[in-house]
Design an enzyme around this catalytic site. Structure first.
Site, mmCIF file in Angstrom:
data_model
loop_
_atom_site.group_PDB
_atom_site.id
_atom_site.type_symbol
_atom_site.label_atom_id
_atom_site.label_comp_id
_atom_site.label_asym_id
_atom_site.label_seq_id
_atom_site.Cartn_x
_atom_site.Cartn_y
_atom_site.Cartn_z
ATOM 1 N N ALA A 272 4.033 -6.599 -14.314
ATOM 2 C CA ALA A 272 5.169 -6.741 -13.395
ATOM 3 C C ALA A 272 6.337 -5.941 -13.954
ATOM 4 O O ALA A 272 6.377 -5.639 -15.146
ATOM 5 C CB ALA A 272 5.572 -8.202 -13.246
ATOM 6 N N ASP A 273 7.261 -5.616 -13.085
ATOM 7 C CA ASP A 273 8.468 -4.912 -13.529
ATOM 8 C C ASP A 273 9.586 -5.887 -13.857
ATOM 9 O O ASP A 273 10.387 -5.642 -14.756
ATOM 10 C CB ASP A 273 8.901 -3.919 -12.459
ATOM 11 C CG ASP A 273 7.801 -2.900 -12.215
ATOM 12 O OD1 ASP A 273 7.453 -2.185 -13.166
ATOM 13 O OD2 ASP A 273 7.246 -2.865 -11.105
ATOM 14 N N GLU B 186 -2.124 -4.459 -4.999
ATOM 15 C CA GLU B 186 -1.894 -5.542 -5.972
ATOM 16 C C GLU B 186 -1.634 -6.862 -5.254
ATOM 17 O O GLU B 186 -2.131 -7.913 -5.664
ATOM 18 C CB GLU B 186 -0.696 -5.197 -6.863
ATOM 19 C CG GLU B 186 -0.989 -4.074 -7.845
ATOM 20 C CD GLU B 186 0.218 -3.565 -8.596
ATOM 21 O OE1 GLU B 186 0.019 -2.960 -9.659
ATOM 22 O OE2 GLU B 186 1.353 -3.743 -8.125
ATOM 23 N N GLY C 30 4.823 1.427 -10.258
ATOM 24 C CA GLY C 30 3.676 2.345 -10.252
ATOM 25 C C GLY C 30 3.165 2.652 -8.851
ATOM 26 O O GLY C 30 2.227 3.446 -8.702
#
Ligand code: 5RP
Length: 228
Positions: free
Chosen positions: A85-86, A105, A99
């Site tokens: 995760a970001d 996802e 990404g």
């Protein structure tokens, strides 16, 4: 690099959740790549599982390691999904898609009986929104969707790669939407999802069940509280 060490640590710890006979959703990104490497090692050592992948890149990596990868088009649910995760907040709401793989996802995460995020300490935030919200968009509806996103208050930036619009694995484009810090991520997610032609955004509100967070070499495992 210490951040990479933490990504690897989180990935290896979460790999323990993969048991014989499972169908596993493989995430995308550098942390997920450490997971896939580790699962490749465990597969070689005799762990029996099959996988679906959330990107062509992760699929190629897994197949090169001998992992059996099924087409997700033939799969209605997976036992476990593990992904990076970001950003992730204390309510287990995540922001993903740096990404560009957030659409696949989210499909895999939503199909999972259990979804686990693996991350280094920099990803744990008090509030989502330092990163823009990526919105995968049908090129056919590019101008319409951009205008709708602006009406929701975003500064909308078309994601580029090598000077050209970035194309996802589905050959769609991505708008990075700068909303600032998100006071109500669930409400925003619902508004984004209602835009025809906006196919998938990076806000994961309900999908994440647990977090493996590695910070300066220490692993913390957090489970979602039932109330969310
Ligand atoms: C890709 C993603 C990734 O999971 C996210 O960007 C985290 O990447 P990394 O593990 O490289 O920091 O959502 O669409």
């Amino acid at each position: 690099m210490p951040q990479d060490d933490d990504k690897r640590l989180a990935a290896i710890a979460a790999a323990d959740e993969v048991k014989d006979g499972m169908l596993v959703g493989l995430g995308t990104g550098s942390t997920a790549a450490f997971l896939i490497d580790e699962l490749g090692r465990r597969h070689a050592a005799g762990l029996k599982f099959r996988a679906v992948a959330t990107s062509l890149k992760s699929e190629a990596q897994a197949k090169a390691l001998g992992i059996s990868v099924l087409p997700f088009s033939e799969v209605s649910s997976v036992d476990l999904a593990i992904d990076g995760a970001d950003e992730i907040d204390p309510h287990m709401r995540a922001l993903k898609g740096a990404g560009g793989a957030m659409l696949r996802e989210k499909c895999v995460a939503a199909s999972a009986r259990r979804m686990v995020v693996i991350a280094d300490g920099s990803k744990a935030v008090a509030q989502l929104g330092a990163m823009p919200v990526p919105c995968e968009t049908l090129p056919f509806a590019q101008a319409f969707v951009a205008a709708a996103l602006e009406r929701l208050g975003a500064r909308v930036v078309l994601r580029l790669r090598d000077g050209q619009p970035h194309r996802t694995d589905q050959d769609n484009i991505v708008f990075d939407c700068h909303f600032g810090m998100l006071a109500d991520p669930a409400a925003l997610a619902a508004q984004l999802s209602s835009i025809p032609g906006m196919i998938g955004h990076g806000l994961f509100i309900d999908e994440v069940d647990a977090l493996y967070l590695a910070d300066a070499g220490q692993i913390i495992v957090r489970e979602r509280l039932i109330s969310g």
